[in-house]
Design a protein around this motif. Sequence first.
Motif, short mmCIF file in Angstrom:
data_model
loop_
_atom_site.label_atom_id
_atom_site.label_comp_id
_atom_site.label_asym_id
_atom_site.label_seq_id
_atom_site.Cartn_x
_atom_site.Cartn_y
_atom_site.Cartn_z
N ASN A 42 56.08 -28.47 -45.29
CA ASN A 42 56.37 -27.10 -45.75
C ASN A 42 56.64 -26.21 -44.56
O ASN A 42 55.81 -26.14 -43.65
N ALA A 44 42.12 -26.01 -36.41
CA ALA A 44 41.95 -24.65 -35.88
C ALA A 44 40.53 -24.43 -35.39
O ALA A 44 40.30 -23.81 -34.35
N LEU A 92 52.69 -31.35 -43.79
CA LEU A 92 52.90 -31.48 -45.23
C LEU A 92 54.36 -31.28 -45.62
O LEU A 92 54.71 -31.38 -46.80
N LEU A 149 56.84 -22.77 -42.42
CA LEU A 149 56.13 -21.49 -42.42
C LEU A 149 57.16 -20.40 -42.24
O LEU A 149 58.08 -20.55 -41.44
P1 ATR Z 1 43.64 -29.93 -40.42
O1 ATR Z 1 42.59 -30.97 -40.22
O2 ATR Z 1 45.02 -30.37 -40.06
O3 ATR Z 1 43.25 -28.63 -39.81
P2 ATR Z 1 42.89 -28.77 -42.96
O4 ATR Z 1 41.46 -28.70 -42.52
O5 ATR Z 1 43.21 -29.23 -44.34
O6 ATR Z 1 43.73 -29.73 -42.01
O7 ATR Z 1 43.52 -27.33 -42.72
C1 ATR Z 1 44.84 -27.06 -43.00
C2 ATR Z 1 45.17 -25.62 -42.56
O8 ATR Z 1 46.57 -25.40 -42.73
C3 ATR Z 1 44.47 -24.55 -43.38
O9 ATR Z 1 44.21 -23.45 -42.55
C4 ATR Z 1 45.53 -24.23 -44.44
O10 ATR Z 1 45.41 -22.96 -45.01
P3 ATR Z 1 44.44 -22.74 -46.30
O11 ATR Z 1 43.05 -22.65 -45.76
O12 ATR Z 1 44.93 -21.49 -46.90
O13 ATR Z 1 44.65 -23.95 -47.18
C5 ATR Z 1 46.77 -24.28 -43.59
N1 ATR Z 1 48.01 -24.49 -44.36
C6 ATR Z 1 48.44 -25.62 -44.93
N2 ATR Z 1 49.65 -25.44 -45.53
C7 ATR Z 1 50.00 -24.15 -45.28
C8 ATR Z 1 51.13 -23.35 -45.61
N3 ATR Z 1 52.17 -23.84 -46.31
N4 ATR Z 1 51.15 -22.07 -45.21
C9 ATR Z 1 50.11 -21.55 -44.49
N5 ATR Z 1 49.00 -22.26 -44.15
C10 ATR Z 1 48.95 -23.54 -44.54
#
Ligand code: ATR
Length: 276
Positions: free
Chosen positions: A201, A135, A199, A203
């Motif tokens: 999961n 992001a 992962l 949304l």
């Molecule tokens: P990447 O390099 O893929 O961006 P990351 O830096 O670990 O990986 O970031 C993962 C993002 O996915 C984070 O914004 C995470 O939210 P959190 O900061 O709350 O952890 C988000 N994320 C992962 N699983 C999620 C879920 N089940 N629902 C909502 N957001 C999720």
Amino acid sequence: MSQPSQFAVFGHPIAHSLSPRIHQGFAQQFGIALEYRAIDAMPEAFAGAVRAFFAAGGAGANVTLPHKAAALALADERSEAAARAGIANVLTRLPDGRLAAHNSDGAGLVRDLTERHGVDLRGRDALLLGAGGAARAAAWSLLDAGVQTLTIVNRTPETADALADAIGEPARVHTRYWQDLANLGSYDLILNATSAGVLGNGLKLPMSLVGARALCYDLAYGPAAIDFIAWAKAAGARHAWDGLGMLVEQAAAAFELWHGQQPDTEPVYQALRAGI
Ligand code: ATR
């Protein structure tokens, strides 16, 4: 005959990486002979493996999960895009042997949206889901490309606030709470930069987010993007795209850094699309 230049992608796991195929496809366009390996490195072995690769003559490396932050940390120099994102996906060797970190993900995203999909980003109100590394890379590039506003919503609100603070454009960049998604109204452009799909999961997103002519984009591709794309289509999005094109475009930007040539991404993209 001289040895082909050595390139590699580092990750864990890495066996299914498309990067070797993409880079060999680009190299063929210019008659460049190169070796491009996928190197599986555990986090504790990553820095040593990268240093050994470059010490043995490696010319450049891509870096993917979970090593992108470590790649930035080990480099001696950082491009502005890598420093802003806080992660790097490309390493190059400087003439004096030191390493430089780059991030081509944000540029790859914008190129896929604007050049492959023909999207004019200027004036759009964009919703960015997630505030992790992917992001962060996307946020600055979208703003540079002219989106009017960027609303960042993250499950952990502090991370979204930290990203908005780092960007420092309060008139254009807003944060909202994840639990308020159903009350935010609709957006022109919705980007899923969470790792939820990767992962495994799903949304749970409200359909009210999707405006009548909304464009929805998942930065992931393949099985990881299926749920988001299905949600976007069910909600009536005008288009719902996955991030396969972003993958190819970020690779093209890395290829340009290493070889000084701009590859034609379309045949490589089409070949990969046919395969997934
Ligand atoms: P990447 O390099 O893929 O961006 P990351 O830096 O670990 O990986 O970031 C993962 C993002 O996915 C984070 O914004 C995470 O939210 P959190 O900061 O709350 O952890 C988000 N994320 C992962 N699983 C999620 C879920 N089940 N629902 C909502 N957001 C999720």
